[in-house]
Scaffold this active site. Structure first.
Site, PDB file in Angstrom:
ATOM      1  N   CYS A   1     -16.299   1.572   0.531  1.00 29.50           N
ATOM      2  CA  CYS A   1     -15.162   0.719   0.924  1.00 29.50           C
ATOM      3  C   CYS A   1     -14.792   0.873   2.395  1.00 29.50           C
ATOM      4  CB  CYS A   1     -13.962   1.023   0.033  1.00 29.50           C
ATOM      5  SG  CYS A   1     -13.328   2.712   0.169  1.00 29.50           S
TER       6      CYS A   1
ATOM      7  N   GLN B   1     -10.241  -4.082  -3.282  1.00 32.48           N
ATOM      8  CA  GLN B   1     -11.568  -3.687  -2.805  1.00 32.48           C
ATOM      9  C   GLN B   1     -12.642  -4.091  -3.816  1.00 32.48           C
ATOM     10  OE1 GLN B   1     -12.306  -2.034   0.280  1.00 32.48           O
ATOM     11  NE2 GLN B   1     -14.320  -2.777  -0.319  1.00 32.48           N
TER      12      GLN B   1
ATOM     13  N   ARG C   1       0.888  -1.186   0.000  1.00 33.03           N
ATOM     14  CA  ARG C   1       0.000   0.000   0.000  1.00 33.03           C
ATOM     15  C   ARG C   1       0.912   1.219   0.000  1.00 33.03           C
ATOM     16  NH1 ARG C   1      -5.326   1.437   3.533  1.00 33.03           N
ATOM     17  NH2 ARG C   1      -6.136  -0.006   1.953  1.00 33.03           N
TER      18      ARG C   1
ATOM     19  N   ARG D   1     -13.458  -8.722   2.040  1.00 34.24           N
ATOM     20  CA  ARG D   1     -12.031  -8.485   1.767  1.00 34.24           C
ATOM     21  C   ARG D   1     -11.238  -9.748   2.131  1.00 34.24           C
ATOM     22  NH1 ARG D   1     -10.046  -3.356   1.570  1.00 34.24           N
ATOM     23  NH2 ARG D   1      -8.188  -4.433   0.841  1.00 34.24           N
TER      24      ARG D   1
ATOM     25  N   ASP E   1     -17.292   7.134  -1.806  1.00 37.85           N
ATOM     26  CA  ASP E   1     -16.059   7.030  -1.017  1.00 37.85           C
ATOM     27  C   ASP E   1     -15.824   8.409  -0.400  1.00 37.85           C
ATOM     28  OD1 ASP E   1     -13.595   6.180   0.007  1.00 37.85           O
ATOM     29  OD2 ASP E   1     -12.555   6.235  -1.919  1.00 37.85           O
TER      30      ASP E   1
ATOM     31  N   HIS F   1      -7.449   0.716  -6.386  1.00 35.50           N
ATOM     32  CA  HIS F   1      -7.648  -0.134  -5.210  1.00 35.50           C
ATOM     33  C   HIS F   1      -8.335  -1.433  -5.660  1.00 35.50           C
ATOM     34  CE1 HIS F   1      -7.867  -1.349  -1.174  1.00 35.50           C
ATOM     35  NE2 HIS F   1      -8.812  -0.558  -0.698  1.00 35.50           N
TER      36      HIS F   1
HETATM   37  N1  NVA Z   1      -9.981   6.642  -1.460  1.00 35.87           N
HETATM   38  C1  NVA Z   1      -9.614   6.223  -0.137  1.00 35.87           C
HETATM   39  C2  NVA Z   1      -9.850   4.762   0.050  1.00 35.87           C
HETATM   40  C3  NVA Z   1      -9.483   4.217   1.407  1.00 35.87           C
HETATM   41  C4  NVA Z   1      -9.681   2.739   1.549  1.00 35.87           C
HETATM   42  C5  NVA Z   1      -8.159   6.588   0.127  1.00 35.87           C
HETATM   43  O1  NVA Z   1      -7.334   6.419  -0.779  1.00 35.87           O
HETATM   44  O2  NVA Z   1      -7.857   7.069   1.214  1.00 35.87           O
HETATM   45  N1   CP Z   2     -11.294  -0.254   2.489  1.00 32.14           N
HETATM   46  C1   CP Z   2     -10.017  -0.292   2.913  1.00 32.14           C
HETATM   47  O1   CP Z   2      -9.070  -0.540   2.141  1.00 32.14           O
HETATM   48  O2   CP Z   2      -9.871  -0.077   4.242  1.00 32.14           O
HETATM   49  P1   CP Z   2      -8.498   0.126   5.073  1.00 32.14           P
HETATM   50  O3   CP Z   2      -7.923   1.468   4.662  1.00 32.14           O
HETATM   51  O4   CP Z   2      -8.920   0.068   6.497  1.00 32.14           O
HETATM   52  O5   CP Z   2      -7.551  -0.979   4.692  1.00 32.14           O
END
Ligand code: NVA
Ligand code: CP
Length: 302
Positions: free
Chosen positions: A258, A133, A103, A286, A218, A130
């Protein structure tokens, strides 16, 4: 050749559907208490440059359930955070572990890591995509309503990483995606173009939500955009998913997010905590869908 999962386009339509079906199977096995450990002695490395609850716990628990182990690597206490070249880190880590999840911020960092890795690399979220997800989201839709092929899905809010993965999913799983963002927050043009005619863009949420089978949103400010929060709250204020917007969709439409969510911003409490919301099934899936993904990438299926 080693297979990676950096975007949904790394797998064929058939492979993606196979993973969704397998995720449903693995979930049933897990609920029945079946012990299934094809990854005994295998190790997953997890590199997190951003926070996470679901991704970390689902990968870690999933790996343990499959008989293996997971190692959490934070840039704060590894050389990754001190500027060791990505190429070197990829070679070293992949010489010791069997599968790697990352990540991070820049998507090209992940691509570079994958280029130098001798083992499968999974995208656990970048600023651009992502895909994990989406496996969980599609599994959730299929479990509640059957195949998503030919359905209408509506994306409301920011043209962000989740939106980009929904665009890829529209092409791969063959549904139509209506995307509604404020002006200037549209998804990237090349990603939209690549989905052929599966995507329509509009700046009017009520048009996008019309007759939808699924509405998804989101956060307005993603990780790394915290300093834009106040500005974004103003720009996105008419892009909240509320009961009025849900009423434009089909009567049996589902709502997904998500998570983590901000009630009162991108979604109101009545919707996310209401009967059409499947956000907690989505979060749970997930675990199951990533177990299916890990099994697929490590070629561990009996
Ligand atoms: N769009 C959000 C998704 C988090 C799971 C982010 O990138 O923070
Ligand atoms: N939806 C998701 O990826 O959640 P986290 O940021 O908690 O991993």
């Amino acid at each position: 050749m080693v297979r990676h999962f950096l975007t949904l386009n790394d797998l064929s339509k058939e492979e993606l559907n196979q993973i969704i079906n397998r995720a449903i199977e693995l979930k049933a096995m897990h609920k029945a208490g079946t012990i299934y450990e094809p990854l005994k002695n295998k190790v997953l490395g997890m590199v997190f440059e951003k926070s996470s609850t679901r991704t970390r716990v689902s990968f870690e628990a999933g790996m343990i359930q499959l008989g293996g182990q997971a190692i959490f690597l934070s840039p704060r206490d590894t050389q990754l955070g001190r500027g060791e070249p990505i190429e070197d880190s990829a070679r070293v880590l992949s010489s010791m572990i069997d599968i790697i999840m990352i990540r991070t911020f820049e998507h090209n960092k992940l691509e570079k890591f994958a280029e130098y890795s001798s083992v499968p690399v999974i995208n656990g979220l970048t600023d651009m995509y992502h895909p994990c997800q989406l496996l969980a989201d599609i599994q959730t839709y299929v479990e509640h309503r059957g195949s998503i092929q030919g359905k209408t899905v509506t994306w409301i809010g920011d043209g962000n990483n989740m939106c980009h993965s929904y665009i890829n999913a529209a092409k791969q799983f063959d549904f139509h995606l209506n995307v509604s963002t404020p002006k200037g927050f549209e998804p990237q043009e090349n990603i939209v173009k690549n989905a052929d005619d599966h995507v329509s863009l509009t700046n009017k949420p009520s048009d996008a939500a019309k007759d939808a089978d699924l509405i998804v949103t989101d956060v307005w400010a993603s990780m790394g955009q915290e300093n834009e929060q106040n500005h974004r709250e103003q720009v996105f204020s008419s892009f909240q998913v509320n009961s009025e917007l849900m009423a434009k969709a089909k009567t049996d439409a589902l709502f997904m997010h998500c998570l983590p969510a901000h009630r009162g911003e991108e979604v109101c409490k009545e919707v996310i905590d209401g009967p059409k919301s499947v956000v907690f099934d989505e979060a749970e899936n997930r675990l199951h869908s990533q177990k299916a993904l890990i099994e697929f990438l490590s070629d561990a299926k009996p």
